[in-house]
Design a protein around this motif. Structure first.
Motif, short mmCIF file in Angstrom:
data_model
loop_
_atom_site.label_atom_id
_atom_site.label_comp_id
_atom_site.label_asym_id
_atom_site.label_seq_id
_atom_site.Cartn_x
_atom_site.Cartn_y
_atom_site.Cartn_z
N CYS A 129 23.20 -17.64 36.32
CA CYS A 129 22.24 -16.59 36.60
C CYS A 129 22.51 -15.39 35.69
O CYS A 129 23.62 -14.89 35.63
CB CYS A 129 22.32 -16.17 38.07
SG CYS A 129 21.23 -14.78 38.45
N CYS A 132 23.47 -12.13 38.18
CA CYS A 132 24.70 -12.04 38.98
C CYS A 132 25.82 -12.91 38.43
O CYS A 132 26.94 -12.82 38.90
CB CYS A 132 24.43 -12.37 40.45
SG CYS A 132 24.06 -14.11 40.73
N CYS A 162 18.84 -16.72 39.62
CA CYS A 162 19.05 -17.44 40.89
C CYS A 162 18.10 -16.89 41.95
O CYS A 162 17.56 -15.79 41.81
CB CYS A 162 20.51 -17.32 41.34
SG CYS A 162 20.93 -15.76 42.11
N CYS A 165 18.74 -13.33 43.17
CA CYS A 165 18.42 -12.29 42.17
C CYS A 165 16.92 -12.19 41.94
O CYS A 165 16.41 -11.11 41.66
CB CYS A 165 19.19 -12.55 40.88
SG CYS A 165 20.96 -12.24 41.08
ZN LIG Z 1 21.85 -14.28 40.58
#
Ligand SMILES: [Zn+2]
Length: 202
Positions: A129, A132, A162, A165
């Motif tokens: 991701c 994050c 992701c 997020c």
């Molecule tokens: Zn993420």
């Protein structure tokens, strides 16, 4: 923890008009020599972002600010193999349909042991991701935080955003659209007028 602040001014086509703060130090520290300031001015911010979902999410954030002329804020991670780094991104509207992006390092901690070094590979089966740093390994459906992944961090990754997020991006956009206010990261008075990119193209 070393203070780190990086900022960039983009126009509505996402062209980098100006970069400042510790941009060069940050680029070099992350072994991105091609990303030092002199090489990125006048190029598209999007050409420096890997992964279609990451580009789309970044565009959504900037467009929300340009459309509403209100600032937006969200946190993200930009880790190195040895260090976790938590950043706060603030995007502020400027005049002439420009946006100022301020990246503030808020916290950093060591990975022990360090993660495997990774690089972007559009053909990689393992996903990371962009916001994050969590990883979804091939064949798994869950995303694992880099704080928990230990020696399983893949060496080749495909960048995505992701689900949590994606939600954070949507929530940040929603807050801007609803007009939630906060103090901007920098006063406009502290930011020099972007002029270098224009000078270069003349
Ligand atoms: Zn993420």
């Amino acid at each position: 923890m070393r203070f780190l602040q990086v900022y960039a001014v983009v126009d509505k086509e996402f062209r980098l008009l100006w970069v400042g703060g510790e941009w060069d130090e940050f680029a070099l520290q992350n072994a991105a020599q091609q990303a030092v300031a002199n090489h990125v001015l006048s190029t598209s911010l999007m050409s420096h972002i890997a992964g279609e979902q990451t580009r789309a999410a970044t565009a959504r954030l900037i467009e929300a600010v340009l459309t509403t002329k209100r600032p937006l804020r969200m946190q993200y991670r930009c880790d190195s193999p040895s260090m976790a780094r938590l950043f706060q991104l603030t995007i502020q509207p400027m005049k002439d349909d420009r946006a100022l992006m301020v990246h503030d390092l808020k916290d950093a901690w060591h990975f022990s042991p360090p993660l495997n070094m990774w690089h972007y590979d559009p053909a990689a089966a393992d996903c990371k991701c962009s916001f994050c740093g969590a990883v979804r390994l091939e064949g798994e459906s869950d995303w694992t935080s880099c704080d928990d992944i230990g020696e399983r961090h893949p060496t080749r990754v495909f960048y995505e955003v992701c689900p949590s997020c994606q939600r954070a991006v949507s929530e940040a956009v929603e807050r801007v659209l609803q007009g939630d206010a906060f103090s901007p990261a920098l006063d406009h008075d502290e930011i020099p007028e972007p002029g270098r990119a224009k000078d270069q193209s003349e």
